[in-house]
Design an enzyme around this catalytic site. Structure first.
Site, PDB file in Angstrom:
ATOM      1  N   ARG A  60       0.806  -1.218   0.000  1.00  0.00           N
ATOM      2  CA  ARG A  60       0.000   0.000   0.000  1.00  0.00           C
ATOM      3  C   ARG A  60       0.833   1.258   0.000  1.00  0.00           C
ATOM      4  NH1 ARG A  60      -3.846   2.275   4.139  1.00  0.00           N
ATOM      5  NH2 ARG A  60      -3.267   4.092   2.944  1.00  0.00           N
ATOM      6  N   TYR A 171     -21.530   8.605  10.264  1.00  0.00           N
ATOM      7  CA  TYR A 171     -20.365   9.275   9.689  1.00  0.00           C
ATOM      8  C   TYR A 171     -20.777  10.497   8.861  1.00  0.00           C
ATOM      9  CZ  TYR A 171     -17.293   5.385  10.974  1.00  0.00           C
ATOM     10  OH  TYR A 171     -16.564   4.449  11.664  1.00  0.00           O
TER      11      TYR A 171
END
Length: 370
Positions: A60, A171
């Protein structure tokens, strides 16, 4: 754009004729999810893809997690890494619950060290216009392609997932991770009409996302209502359960196991099962015996080792795991897991050892095994 798979109507639902869920129907994970006897206790770990794995960090780099998810080859490789290393009985798609909301343009990102952040949170009815219907072929073709890549390689079931309407709403409303969910609860109670309209939109998004994952090759799905434990049972029943039930109802025709998980949801386990879950995840706060009483018969359990224990010595981990295995295997339908996700500080060798230990476990009764 990725073409939709050719489907056929069958007793198991509108799945491709060569769907992996058929080839893997006798896998330990899928059998346990159906509350059928298994030759060994199946195990997988929430957040097993990434976080603690050095090979994940090397792949990543320092880029955005959304960038990694947007690259099917990278996302597929990250999904496969823990299966290779640990030998777990299921893979879980490397993605995030806010991917659909980000893809349709609501305006939300995942900030390293913080989590999902929406610079312009949802505050009024006009903000619903920022949540158009999800068209997976147009909005999340990368997720579909990732699932297809995995379905062609995996010898264990792939678990797809989505965020539950309440958790995604929290959220979008709070604008960032929250412990108290004050703004979310305020909107819920102050403007119930707006709240239910929001939940309807998010439920439809969750259904569209998970259906696309199953049709592309996922053999099971899990609805993550991570923060539902912040609610009183009465509020969950009024403001959340009807929308979660809609999600499960609209996935039922696919014929694949449908899991449900939240943190701190001990007092909600009965309702989380009643909305239609085939598998209910249990966090470490509730003994599995008590959880089984609450969810009732015919529902598989998943859990529930405290993730923090994976940071201590092996004898302590083993003792805790044996206690949980004894409770979990008291009835058919048990999948070993953590009570939440793998912590970034976890030594992968501990999870390797834990997987081997679970697979070698022999119950003192015959209810779990054939």
């Amino acid at each position: 754009m990725v073409d939709a798979p050719e489907t056929v109507e069958t007793a198991a639902g509108p799945l491709p004729a060569d769907h992996p869920s058929r080839r893997l129907a006798d896998s330990a994970y899928l059998r346990a999810a159906r509350c059928e006897p298994t030759q060994r206790v199946p195990v997988w770990f929430q957040r097993q893809a990434g976080r603690s794995l050095p090979e994940y960090r090397a792949l990543r780099g320092s880029g955005s997690i959304l960038d990694a998810i947007a690259d099917p080859a990278t996302a597929a490789e990250i999904t496969l890494q823990p299966v290779r290393r640990y030998g777990v009985d299921a893979a879980v798609l490397f993605s995030d619950i806010v991917v659909p909301a980000a893809a349709i343009g609501f305006g939300i990102d995942i900030v390293p060290g913080v989590g999902p952040v929406a610079p312009e949170p949802l505050r009024r009815r006009a903000d619903l216009d920022r949540l158009p219907p999800l068209d997976p072929q147009a909005h999340t073709p990368h997720v579909i392609e990732t699932v297809r890549l995995l379905a062609a390689q995996l010898e264990v079931p792939l678990i797809g997932f989505a965020g539950a309407p309440f958790t995604v709403a929290s959220y979008l409303i709070e604008g960032q991770p929250s412990r108290q969910h004050l703004l979310t609860k305020a909107l819920m109670h102050a403007d119930a009409a707006l709240w239910h309209d929001l939940m309807e939109r998010l439920a439809a998004i969750a259904v569209a996302s998970m259906r696309s994952q199953v049709l592309a090759g996922a053999s099971a799905v899990q609805l993550f209502d991570s923060w539902a434990g912040a609610l009183a049972p009465a509020d969950y029943a009024e403001f959340v359960a009807p929308h979660s039930k809609r999600v499960f109802d609209e996935l039922a025709d696919l014929g694949v196991p449908r899991g449900h998980f939240g943190v701190g949801t001990g007092e909600l386990l009965d309702q989380m099962a009643q909305v239609g879950a085939d598998v209910v995840g249990v966090d470490w706060r509730v003994p599995l015996g008590l959880a089984r009483q609450r969810v009732g018969p015919g529902v598989a359990l998943q859990g529930n080792l405290d993730p923090a224990l994976c940071l201590v010595d092996w004898p302590t981990v083993r003792t805790a795991a044996d206690r949980i295995l004894g409770e979990g295997t008291a009835a058919p339908g048990y999948i070993f897991n953590l009570g939440h996700g793998v912590l970034p500080e976890t030594d992968p060798s501990v999870l390797e050892r834990l997987t081997d230990h679970v697979h070698a476990y022999q119950p003192t009764h015959a209810s779990q095994h054939e």
